[in-house]
Design a protein around this motif. Sequence first.
Motif, short mmCIF file in Angstrom:
data_model
loop_
_atom_site.label_atom_id
_atom_site.label_comp_id
_atom_site.label_asym_id
_atom_site.label_seq_id
_atom_site.Cartn_x
_atom_site.Cartn_y
_atom_site.Cartn_z
N LEU A 68 43.92 64.18 57.81
CA LEU A 68 43.02 63.80 56.34
C LEU A 68 43.94 63.03 55.46
CD1 LEU A 68 42.36 67.58 55.63
CD2 LEU A 68 40.92 65.82 55.58
N VAL A 69 45.36 62.85 55.32
CA VAL A 69 45.72 61.89 54.87
C VAL A 69 45.54 60.53 55.30
CG1 VAL A 69 47.36 63.65 53.65
CG2 VAL A 69 48.25 62.29 55.47
N GLU A 70 45.57 60.36 56.42
CA GLU A 70 45.50 59.10 57.21
C GLU A 70 44.13 58.71 56.98
OE1 GLU A 70 46.47 60.07 61.13
OE2 GLU A 70 48.61 59.73 60.69
N SER A 71 43.19 59.36 56.46
CA SER A 71 41.95 58.91 56.29
C SER A 71 41.60 58.24 54.89
CB SER A 71 40.70 59.98 56.66
OG SER A 71 41.02 60.99 55.42
N ILE A 72 42.67 58.54 54.05
CA ILE A 72 42.61 58.01 52.53
C ILE A 72 42.88 56.55 52.66
CG2 ILE A 72 43.61 58.53 50.18
CD1 ILE A 72 44.10 61.20 51.20
N PRO A 73 42.08 55.74 52.02
CA PRO A 73 42.42 54.40 52.05
C PRO A 73 43.74 54.03 51.08
CG PRO A 73 39.86 54.85 51.69
CD PRO A 73 40.85 55.88 51.59
N ASN A 74 44.56 53.46 51.81
CA ASN A 74 45.65 52.74 50.83
C ASN A 74 46.55 54.01 50.61
OD1 ASN A 74 44.85 50.00 50.82
ND2 ASN A 74 43.22 50.67 49.46
N MET A 75 46.78 54.89 51.41
CA MET A 75 47.58 56.11 51.23
C MET A 75 49.02 55.46 51.63
SD MET A 75 49.66 58.43 53.08
CE MET A 75 48.74 58.11 54.50
N PRO A 95 58.92 54.37 38.72
CA PRO A 95 59.39 52.83 38.33
C PRO A 95 58.44 51.76 38.74
CG PRO A 95 60.04 53.56 40.88
CD PRO A 95 59.22 54.81 40.33
N TYR A 96 57.18 52.02 39.11
CA TYR A 96 56.05 50.97 39.45
C TYR A 96 54.89 51.28 39.44
CZ TYR A 96 53.77 47.26 41.97
OH TYR A 96 53.05 46.13 42.25
N LYS A 97 53.94 50.45 38.59
CA LYS A 97 52.49 50.70 38.18
C LYS A 97 51.77 50.67 39.36
CE LYS A 97 50.03 50.78 33.82
NZ LYS A 97 50.69 52.07 33.45
N PRO A 160 43.82 50.56 42.76
CA PRO A 160 42.82 49.49 42.97
C PRO A 160 42.89 48.57 41.96
CG PRO A 160 41.76 51.85 42.94
CD PRO A 160 43.50 51.94 42.42
N VAL A 161 43.11 47.21 42.34
CA VAL A 161 43.29 45.85 41.55
C VAL A 161 42.47 44.99 41.98
CG1 VAL A 161 44.88 44.52 40.43
CG2 VAL A 161 45.76 46.91 40.97
N ARG A 162 41.98 44.25 41.07
CA ARG A 162 41.09 43.13 41.69
C ARG A 162 42.22 41.88 42.27
NH1 ARG A 162 36.98 43.12 36.28
NH2 ARG A 162 35.60 44.61 37.34
N PHE A 163 41.50 41.08 42.96
CA PHE A 163 42.34 39.85 43.37
C PHE A 163 42.14 38.88 42.11
CE2 PHE A 163 42.25 35.59 45.37
CZ PHE A 163 43.28 35.82 46.36
N PRO A 164 43.50 38.21 42.03
CA PRO A 164 44.48 38.04 42.79
C PRO A 164 45.68 39.21 42.88
CG PRO A 164 44.90 36.56 40.99
CD PRO A 164 43.25 37.23 40.87
N GLY A 165 45.39 40.05 41.63
CA GLY A 165 46.28 41.37 41.41
C GLY A 165 46.48 41.84 42.48
N SER A 166 45.74 42.32 43.44
CA SER A 166 45.47 43.15 44.63
C SER A 166 46.44 42.61 45.57
CB SER A 166 44.41 43.36 45.21
OG SER A 166 43.77 42.19 45.54
#
Length: 199
Positions: A68-75, A95-97, A160-166
């Motif tokens: 289940l956790v492996e099916s989560i995108p970008n886990m 520490p990181y946003k 989730p961040v838009r390119f180029p931030g991603s």
Amino acid sequence: KQLEDNWEAINKELASVLTQPERLPNFQDISKDQSNISKDDKWKTFFLYGYGFKMPENCERCPETAKLVESIPNMMTAFFSILAPGKHIPPHRGPYKGLIRCHLALKVPEPKENCWIKVGDETSHWEEGKCIVFDDTYVHQVQNNTEGQRVVLFLDIVRPVRFPGSWLNRFIIQLIRWSPYIQDARKNQKAWEYRMGDN
């Protein structure tokens, strides 16, 4: 929704993990940095993934949860976070946003009003089978002022961040993955697994 729909299957695998809670590592035993907020033996962990690194033996013990956790995108991180009765995690911030956090509540002791998480000025109470998603760079704290265990499936997911931030976010996360902070935690996790295998 997928986690919430399958929370009972996850809970069933959790039950086998909790048969000997005293043998589970304290969070600060794996991640030394956590000793800033926890110095006792009341915050236990069971890691499936840590910053993208898989813990194969633990995943084999909990195959449905791992799937289940492996099916989560970008886990990036997934573990059972187990708080003993009376545990308080003082105010702190991530520490990181570039990540967002999710808790799937698996065991919530009564009275649930005495078991809470406060993020910024907002206090929430977990409900079994339901997720809470929040930004851990806000100051947050946790209290289990009950006589029971509180357990959540603790997840960090790439924001989730838009390119180029991603692209920049992915690059920074990769740097963090190879930092001594994460690599030392991996070594500590492997050392715990080795000790468990000997027993």
